[in-house]
Design an enzyme around this catalytic site. Structure first.
Site, PDB file in Angstrom:
ATOM      1  N   LYS A 110       0.839  -1.212   0.000  1.00 27.30           N
ATOM      2  CA  LYS A 110       0.000   0.000   0.000  1.00 27.30           C
ATOM      3  C   LYS A 110       0.867   1.254   0.000  1.00 27.30           C
ATOM      4  O   LYS A 110       0.655   2.171  -0.793  1.00 27.30           O
ATOM      5  CB  LYS A 110      -0.941   0.014   1.226  1.00 27.30           C
ATOM      6  CG  LYS A 110      -1.878  -1.180   1.291  1.00 27.30           C
ATOM      7  CD  LYS A 110      -2.779  -1.132   2.511  1.00 27.30           C
ATOM      8  CE  LYS A 110      -2.072  -1.223   3.837  1.00 27.30           C
ATOM      9  NZ  LYS A 110      -1.391  -2.519   4.078  1.00 27.30           N
ATOM     10  N   ARG A 152      -9.822   0.974   7.930  1.00 23.43           N
ATOM     11  CA  ARG A 152      -9.486  -0.416   8.240  1.00 23.43           C
ATOM     12  C   ARG A 152     -10.593  -1.144   8.963  1.00 23.43           C
ATOM     13  O   ARG A 152     -10.458  -2.338   9.254  1.00 23.43           O
ATOM     14  CB  ARG A 152      -8.280  -0.448   9.180  1.00 23.43           C
ATOM     15  CG  ARG A 152      -6.991  -0.515   8.481  1.00 23.43           C
ATOM     16  CD  ARG A 152      -5.918  -0.631   9.520  1.00 23.43           C
ATOM     17  NE  ARG A 152      -4.832   0.175   9.103  1.00 23.43           N
ATOM     18  CZ  ARG A 152      -3.638  -0.307   8.792  1.00 23.43           C
ATOM     19  NH1 ARG A 152      -3.375  -1.569   8.930  1.00 23.43           N
ATOM     20  NH2 ARG A 152      -2.701   0.488   8.368  1.00 23.43           N
ATOM     21  N   ARG A 212      11.747  -5.893   5.152  1.00 23.97           N
ATOM     22  CA  ARG A 212      11.516  -4.455   4.931  1.00 23.97           C
ATOM     23  C   ARG A 212      12.419  -3.603   5.830  1.00 23.97           C
ATOM     24  O   ARG A 212      12.648  -3.911   6.994  1.00 23.97           O
ATOM     25  CB  ARG A 212      10.060  -4.096   5.249  1.00 23.97           C
ATOM     26  CG  ARG A 212       9.878  -2.579   5.261  1.00 23.97           C
ATOM     27  CD  ARG A 212       8.497  -2.132   5.243  1.00 23.97           C
ATOM     28  NE  ARG A 212       7.698  -2.670   6.333  1.00 23.97           N
ATOM     29  CZ  ARG A 212       6.397  -2.476   6.432  1.00 23.97           C
ATOM     30  NH1 ARG A 212       5.768  -1.779   5.514  1.00 23.97           N
ATOM     31  NH2 ARG A 212       5.722  -2.973   7.431  1.00 23.97           N
ATOM     32  N   ARG A 224      11.027  -1.693  11.456  1.00 27.38           N
ATOM     33  CA  ARG A 224       9.892  -1.329  12.305  1.00 27.38           C
ATOM     34  C   ARG A 224       9.708  -2.357  13.419  1.00 27.38           C
ATOM     35  O   ARG A 224       9.855  -3.543  13.183  1.00 27.38           O
ATOM     36  CB  ARG A 224       8.608  -1.270  11.457  1.00 27.38           C
ATOM     37  CG  ARG A 224       8.442   0.051  10.757  1.00 27.38           C
ATOM     38  CD  ARG A 224       7.324   0.086   9.773  1.00 27.38           C
ATOM     39  NE  ARG A 224       6.069  -0.551  10.151  1.00 27.38           N
ATOM     40  CZ  ARG A 224       4.965  -0.497   9.413  1.00 27.38           C
ATOM     41  NH1 ARG A 224       4.963   0.171   8.281  1.00 27.38           N
ATOM     42  NH2 ARG A 224       3.872  -1.096   9.799  1.00 27.38           N
ATOM     43  N   ARG A 256      -0.715  -9.220  13.083  1.00 26.62           N
ATOM     44  CA  ARG A 256      -1.263  -8.188  12.176  1.00 26.62           C
ATOM     45  C   ARG A 256      -2.107  -8.822  11.076  1.00 26.62           C
ATOM     46  O   ARG A 256      -3.151  -8.296  10.694  1.00 26.62           O
ATOM     47  CB  ARG A 256      -0.117  -7.364  11.568  1.00 26.62           C
ATOM     48  CG  ARG A 256       0.507  -6.404  12.575  1.00 26.62           C
ATOM     49  CD  ARG A 256       1.889  -5.948  12.156  1.00 26.62           C
ATOM     50  NE  ARG A 256       1.896  -5.171  10.930  1.00 26.62           N
ATOM     51  CZ  ARG A 256       2.995  -4.970  10.184  1.00 26.62           C
ATOM     52  NH1 ARG A 256       4.147  -5.501  10.548  1.00 26.62           N
ATOM     53  NH2 ARG A 256       2.912  -4.245   9.099  1.00 26.62           N
TER      54      ARG A 256
HETATM   55  P1  AP5 Z   1       4.840  -1.542   1.878  1.00 28.09           P
HETATM   56  O1  AP5 Z   1       4.559  -0.711   0.694  1.00 28.09           O
HETATM   57  O2  AP5 Z   1       5.496  -0.906   3.049  1.00 28.09           O
HETATM   58  O3  AP5 Z   1       3.521  -2.345   2.305  1.00 28.09           O
HETATM   59  P2  AP5 Z   1       2.251  -1.860   3.122  1.00 28.09           P
HETATM   60  O4  AP5 Z   1       1.071  -2.574   2.563  1.00 28.09           O
HETATM   61  O5  AP5 Z   1       2.206  -0.365   3.190  1.00 28.09           O
HETATM   62  O6  AP5 Z   1       2.618  -2.509   4.515  1.00 28.09           O
HETATM   63  P3  AP5 Z   1       2.473  -1.937   5.993  1.00 28.09           P
HETATM   64  O7  AP5 Z   1       3.193  -2.931   6.873  1.00 28.09           O
HETATM   65  O8  AP5 Z   1       2.949  -0.516   6.090  1.00 28.09           O
HETATM   66  O9  AP5 Z   1       0.985  -2.016   6.212  1.00 28.09           O
HETATM   67  P4  AP5 Z   1       0.271  -2.085   7.526  1.00 28.09           P
HETATM   68  O10 AP5 Z   1      -1.097  -1.918   7.032  1.00 28.09           O
HETATM   69  O11 AP5 Z   1       0.515  -3.264   8.370  1.00 28.09           O
HETATM   70  O12 AP5 Z   1       0.969  -0.907   8.378  1.00 28.09           O
HETATM   71  P5  AP5 Z   1       0.647   0.631   8.591  1.00 28.09           P
HETATM   72  O13 AP5 Z   1       1.912   1.364   8.581  1.00 28.09           O
HETATM   73  O14 AP5 Z   1      -0.450   1.099   7.707  1.00 28.09           O
HETATM   74  O15 AP5 Z   1       5.730  -2.791   1.378  1.00 28.09           O
HETATM   75  C1  AP5 Z   1       6.199  -3.775   2.299  1.00 28.09           C
HETATM   76  C2  AP5 Z   1       7.595  -4.280   1.817  1.00 28.09           C
HETATM   77  O16 AP5 Z   1       7.443  -5.012   0.609  1.00 28.09           O
HETATM   78  C3  AP5 Z   1       8.588  -3.144   1.508  1.00 28.09           C
HETATM   79  O17 AP5 Z   1       9.852  -3.569   1.901  1.00 28.09           O
HETATM   80  C4  AP5 Z   1       8.502  -2.961  -0.021  1.00 28.09           C
HETATM   81  O18 AP5 Z   1       9.720  -2.495  -0.573  1.00 28.09           O
HETATM   82  C5  AP5 Z   1       8.188  -4.397  -0.480  1.00 28.09           C
HETATM   83  N1  AP5 Z   1       7.305  -4.433  -1.642  1.00 28.09           N
HETATM   84  C6  AP5 Z   1       6.219  -3.644  -1.865  1.00 28.09           C
HETATM   85  N2  AP5 Z   1       5.617  -3.979  -3.025  1.00 28.09           N
HETATM   86  C7  AP5 Z   1       6.335  -5.040  -3.534  1.00 28.09           C
HETATM   87  C8  AP5 Z   1       6.194  -5.835  -4.704  1.00 28.09           C
HETATM   88  N3  AP5 Z   1       5.212  -5.634  -5.604  1.00 28.09           N
HETATM   89  N4  AP5 Z   1       7.105  -6.824  -4.908  1.00 28.09           N
HETATM   90  C9  AP5 Z   1       8.098  -7.050  -4.005  1.00 28.09           C
HETATM   91  N5  AP5 Z   1       8.283  -6.307  -2.882  1.00 28.09           N
HETATM   92  C10 AP5 Z   1       7.412  -5.319  -2.645  1.00 28.09           C
HETATM   93  O19 AP5 Z   1       0.058   0.601  10.077  1.00 28.09           O
HETATM   94  C11 AP5 Z   1       0.888   0.235  11.180  1.00 28.09           C
HETATM   95  C12 AP5 Z   1       0.059   0.156  12.443  1.00 28.09           C
HETATM   96  O20 AP5 Z   1      -0.531   1.449  12.725  1.00 28.09           O
HETATM   97  C13 AP5 Z   1      -1.142  -0.805  12.410  1.00 28.09           C
HETATM   98  O21 AP5 Z   1      -0.778  -2.132  12.707  1.00 28.09           O
HETATM   99  C14 AP5 Z   1      -2.037  -0.188  13.497  1.00 28.09           C
HETATM  100  O22 AP5 Z   1      -1.580  -0.484  14.777  1.00 28.09           O
HETATM  101  C15 AP5 Z   1      -1.854   1.313  13.254  1.00 28.09           C
HETATM  102  N6  AP5 Z   1      -2.825   1.847  12.286  1.00 28.09           N
HETATM  103  C16 AP5 Z   1      -2.545   2.420  11.083  1.00 28.09           C
HETATM  104  N7  AP5 Z   1      -3.669   2.781  10.454  1.00 28.09           N
HETATM  105  C17 AP5 Z   1      -4.691   2.439  11.270  1.00 28.09           C
HETATM  106  C18 AP5 Z   1      -6.101   2.529  11.158  1.00 28.09           C
HETATM  107  N8  AP5 Z   1      -6.687   3.041  10.065  1.00 28.09           N
HETATM  108  N9  AP5 Z   1      -6.859   2.043  12.184  1.00 28.09           N
HETATM  109  C19 AP5 Z   1      -6.287   1.528  13.289  1.00 28.09           C
HETATM  110  N10 AP5 Z   1      -4.957   1.393  13.456  1.00 28.09           N
HETATM  111  C20 AP5 Z   1      -4.162   1.851  12.450  1.00 28.09           C
END
Ligand code: AP5
Length: 216
Positions: free
Chosen positions: A13, A88, A127, A160, A171
């Protein structure tokens, strides 16, 4: 354009949101990034959110909805927003619809990035993110030019705390229980588009662009 990016942890994402917002001049609104900035700054929101984030649980809806309402007041949000990691939960999706409804700017498309779960665990374990600007890297698929240093701003790369394997599994489970129902929510609104995001970053972006071409 108002766009929602959906997908399990690690589906890409943040990576796709960055490419989309550069190409289409939208504001990239990542609730995860805003929360991590608050944690780093030690704000009351950050201190509260950290309790949930480190264990892989979601931060309560009220805190998140207020945070997004705040971000939506930024002038940069006027040209359209790519929502990354929000909504979410059903409560958040309904709040977002209400918020955008008031501005007469409904969601145009919800893109679901689909990847097999085992591949996601590998992605997240490898990552690294920039401690300065937050740019994402991967030890194998997207390494920085110099080891452990951000290409964009030169800050050190970090892992992270929620990218440890046992937290990754939590997660995934939280995602299945609380976020997967949103696929149905957006399908019913005829806004859901699913993209195979299991191949490389560029291939996935080509698919996203093709889809945005159709949506626009
Ligand atoms: P990346 O692009 O970072 O993936 P992502 O889907 O953004 O993963 P996240 O771990 O950031 O998502 P998340 O939803 O768990 O965490 P968030 O920060 O939103 O890519 C991942 C890796 O893969 C990278 O190394 C990249 O280079 C590689 N990659 C990407 N695409 C690729 C491809 N096509 N091929 C190969 N490699 C690839 O949230 C963190 C925490 O915050 C949550 O757990 C929660 O506690 C809180 N939080 C955030 N938003 C909310 C909400 N709306 N409600 C409640 N709690 C929330």
């Amino acid at each position: 354009m108002e766009l929602v990016l959906l997908g399990a942890p690690g589906a890409g994402k943040g990576t796709q949101a960055k490419l989309i917002t550069e190409a289409y001049r939208l504001l990239h609104l990542s609730t995860g990034d805003v929360l991590r900035r608050n944690v780093a700054d030690g704000t009351p929101l950050g201190l509260e959110a950290k309790k949930y984030m480190d264990g892989g649980q979601y931060v309560p809806d009220d805190l998140i909805n207020d945070l997004v309402a705040d971000q939506m007041e930024r002038p940069e949000a006027k040209g359209g927003v790519a929502f990354d990691g929000y909504p979410r939960t059903l409560n958040q999706a309904e709040k977002l619809d209400a918020m955008l409804g008031k501005k007469c700017r409904p969601i145009d498309v919800a893109i679901n990035l689909e990847v097999d779960e085992e591949a996601l665990v590998v992605r997240l374990a490898g990552r690294r993110v920039c401690g300065g600007c937050g740019a994402p890297y991967h030890l194998k698929s997207m390494p920085p030019l110099r080891p452990d240093v951000c290409d964009a701003c030169g800050s050190p790369l970090i892992q992270r705390p929620d990218d440890r394997e046992e937290t990754i599994r939590t997660r995934m489970e939280v995602y299945r229980r609380q976020t997967e129902p949103l696929l149905d929510y957006y399908a019913k609104q005829r806004k859901l588009r699913t993209v195979d995001a299991s191949e490389g970053i560029e291939k996935t972006f080509e698919r996203v662009q093709a889809l945005l071409g159709e949506a626009g």
